[in-house]
Design an enzyme around this catalytic site. Sequence first.
Site, mmCIF file in Angstrom:
data_model
loop_
_atom_site.group_PDB
_atom_site.id
_atom_site.type_symbol
_atom_site.label_atom_id
_atom_site.label_comp_id
_atom_site.label_asym_id
_atom_site.label_seq_id
_atom_site.Cartn_x
_atom_site.Cartn_y
_atom_site.Cartn_z
ATOM 1 N N ASP A 599 0.850 -1.195 0.000
ATOM 2 C CA ASP A 599 0.000 0.000 0.000
ATOM 3 C C ASP A 599 0.887 1.246 0.000
ATOM 4 O OD1 ASP A 599 -2.215 1.641 0.231
ATOM 5 O OD2 ASP A 599 -2.607 1.169 2.333
ATOM 6 N N GLU A 602 2.428 5.109 -4.105
ATOM 7 C CA GLU A 602 2.359 6.008 -5.271
ATOM 8 C C GLU A 602 3.699 6.721 -5.557
ATOM 9 O OE1 GLU A 602 -1.237 4.603 -4.051
ATOM 10 O OE2 GLU A 602 0.005 5.888 -2.782
ATOM 11 N N ARG A 681 -1.548 -1.078 -4.540
ATOM 12 C CA ARG A 681 -2.456 0.034 -4.824
ATOM 13 C C ARG A 681 -1.980 0.838 -6.036
ATOM 14 N NH1 ARG A 681 -4.054 4.322 -0.182
ATOM 15 N NH2 ARG A 681 -2.027 5.212 -0.716
#
Length: 1015
Positions: A599, A602, A681
């Site tokens: 997770d 990004e 993610r």
Amino acid sequence: MVQYQIQQPKGKAADVLLGDPGDAKIKPAKKHFGYIWTALAILTGLLLTASTFLLAANFQCAFRSHGNTKSQHRYTVTPNDLQHAKEYGKWVKNLPYDKSCGIYCLFYMTPSENEKHEEPEVIPVSGNIPAKIDKSQQCTDIPLTMRFDCHPDNEASQTSCEERGCCWKEEVEIPERQHPFPAPRLHRPTHGPALEDLPLNVPFCYYPRDYQGYSFVNYTSEDHGYTGYLKRDTASGFFGDINVLKMDVFFETETRLRIKITDPARARWETPIPHVPDVTKPVNKTSYGFEIHEVDGAFTITRKSNGLPIFDTLDMAPLTYAEQFLQLSTSLPSEYIYGFGEHLEGLLLDTYWKRRVLWNVDEAPVVGNNLYGSHPFYLALEPGGNAHGVFLLNSNALDVVLQPHPALTMRALGGIIDLYVFLGPTPNAVISQYTEVIGRPFLPPYWSLGYHQCRYGYGSVNRTHEVWQRTRNAGIPFDVQWNDIDYMKDNKDFTVDDVHYGGLSEFVNEVHLAGMHYVPIIDPGISAAEQPHTYPPWDEGVSLGVFIRNSSNMPFIGKVWNPVATTWPDFTHPLAAYYWGRQMMRFHNQIPIDGAWIDMNEPSNFWSGSFNGCKETKLEKPDFVPPVHGDVLFYHTLCMSARHHLGLHYNLHNLFGFTETIATNAALQIIRSKRPFIISRSTYPGQGHYGGHWTGDVYSDWFNLWQSIAGILNFNMYGIPMVGADICGFNGNTTANLCLRWMQLGAFYPFSRNHNTDDAFDQDPVALGEDVVVAARNALTQRYMLLPYLYSLFFNAHLTGEPVARPLFFQFLKDRRTYAIDTQFMWGPALMISPVLKEHVTSVQAYIPHGFWYDWYDGNLIEGEGDYMNLDAPRDKIPLLVRGGYILPVSKPANTTTDSRKNGIGVLVAPSEFGRASGEFYWDDGEAVDTVESKMYSHVQFVSGPGIVNFNCTRAGYTAPITLDYMYILNVSSNVTKVDVSGRKVHFQYDESNKVLSVSDIGKNLLKPFTVTWK
């Protein structure tokens, strides 16, 4: 049990790379070392990705001795470590290219730290002269739909616009659509704007007619296809125009064309992963034509069979190529276009002045925002009933403007133009061709196809155990228990909170004894404020120099969940996978995990940049920035000037989660010697080759229930079939009615997991009452019956790239009414799912394409006429239809996949209107690595006609017994008096009212051919 022959790695001897097997440090870990040798035998192509972790063999004794203690020994890099790493690097460089070799193969092929070019923070201004135009001639009568934005950067004014040689006209009123958007909006979102509320991107400053940016000055035939040079004579208005460009056109396959536009004078950033095929010679026959337009530098790609342009830059926005601004525009053959994710804007994209932004960010999904992943790929439908796809291999920030001509414009903030066009001609063929470039989807372990359950904030291992047990007691099929970040000590990776989760290891062992599996969350952020020698992930990362660096060459410091400060591994560093594998191995020795949930990759940062932000440079704030969430590129992430081994974060940001997935995949293979399972993610093209995805922190509302269908279908188009949304929603409190219907839909996500946030109440089915339990149990029971079919679809995806979950138009391309449907979907070609998406309803208006369909539950025939019909959907049932003409492998359900695999195989025969059907079945042990490469799987084909089904095994690589126990044959029109299995009479029942023939006690080995007949 299947036996594997151990193959020694070629080139450098394994004992040199791994250390002396007789080393005293290794002897206490002899058993585990044996597992690693087993992994080497079956890893084949992925051997290279994983091998670095085997360098950790010298430390396994330390891992086992100290993995469960609170204190850790000091770690320093030894000469032995560095020698192993050096030998490994040489070994990889000398090996022939293998697409599956993973992160080291990919990165060792890139320039070294000293050789590579990093884009300067100060960029020179082009000296080109702006174009002069005659506005009376070139700006009049340009239709609104043909106005392409000439001034997307800064604040455009009439003066600045005309200085660029462009036209200016303010539109007070925008004309209304000529016809409604074909995909009706089922719900408005409860958070953020609706799609129809998003601002229109209609430019006031637009290019004049016959605007000339580049023109061809040379164009010749080459071995690979064509090479041309383009020259720019007038300034674009953007910083640092590249005055001369090189265009290479590669005719790579009959259905794949590549166009690469570069700066011949200076190397620019080129996206290093996924590692795409290197094709240097063209094929003799192509399905496409290619034509250049010398004067304006445009080009056209056509479909040869009908002459239709499918990528055509003529009369579109001109090619622009500056230091921090690349632009490429094309007309579209129709308004039916899909892709450009990740987004929350449905399946069919709206071409009425809408914009998509591709820049990975940690933010709860709302309409109009850039989200967790970036996929510069689209699939378009053509008037003749064909499909094609386009992929721009560019990892920089990028936006796409769609306008109603129809046309689109792609604008990137760096890199090069590296464009692929796929000719299809079917949607399935397009995705197959696309994944041939970016990597076929990984084959998931069989257990991962079961139901998963989690929540953020169980608070303790006792509470986790309580919810796990009550779910099992309710008889709900259930395979995988998860834990969110609250299991960690102070939210630090690779630790366990001894106070609240002190018995976690024992709980995981209990899960395993029940035939189930366990997956925890692992964030990439490493706590950066620890006392020396107290936290190995920090100590070892500093010693190995694997953290992302700031401009002072120190670890870049931000803040995520850690108490004080956070830093991030640079997964492009040659030692990063080695480092990451060490941490995971140590953690696995403490908690025997079965997969990894990665997770916040990004990468997410609670600060925007460092504590003091980021320096004011053109890297951090280019002249043109797409409308990213937060308005700046470094919003809630690292500064763009942060340094990775391969270059600047400006270029690598969108690749961070992908590189973490590759490293995690390799670590799990070595640690477990089994097929890895990873859910990430953040995503980028190629992610599906190494792991899956979940759609993030969606809100608990009916809008997100509905939109989750489009999310699952989009990611299947992106080559990531292992995908799902958080069932019942993550953010906010769900309701019993919403969760009931979401559990039914979620039972048919490829990745099926219920998960929610820490400040909401429990939403596991038992917590919400008996109605939800019944609905969940019934829906998941159907899923578990269909697991052999679902697994066969994943096998097919791994072999061909074709999606597992598909929009209806993938199977019914000639039926235009399917093009906008985002309320139903298919599993493969044969099963249609039509969930309830509104509250307080007990039926569904489902579109039924032409042909025979059968109710999954009772076998009743439905003759599709290409229209909508009402399907019964009481609270305990999700409507499922089987398509005529197909045979589905099934099994008797159980409460775990471990038990269901013991129940034998059956088939469901659903004849077409012509009385025929076919299907296929893939089977293996469900968890071995490289099953396909080692050919350790079995494949059975089914073919049926009136009164007969033939079973033919085309491969028998998995030699464990596979027995056909039972069959259901639908639409048997007359009473049956006899059923024979290769001449032997067997027991059967005939349901005259539903025309279903049930055959039991077949007991035939599917690895040998046989026939079933009936009269």
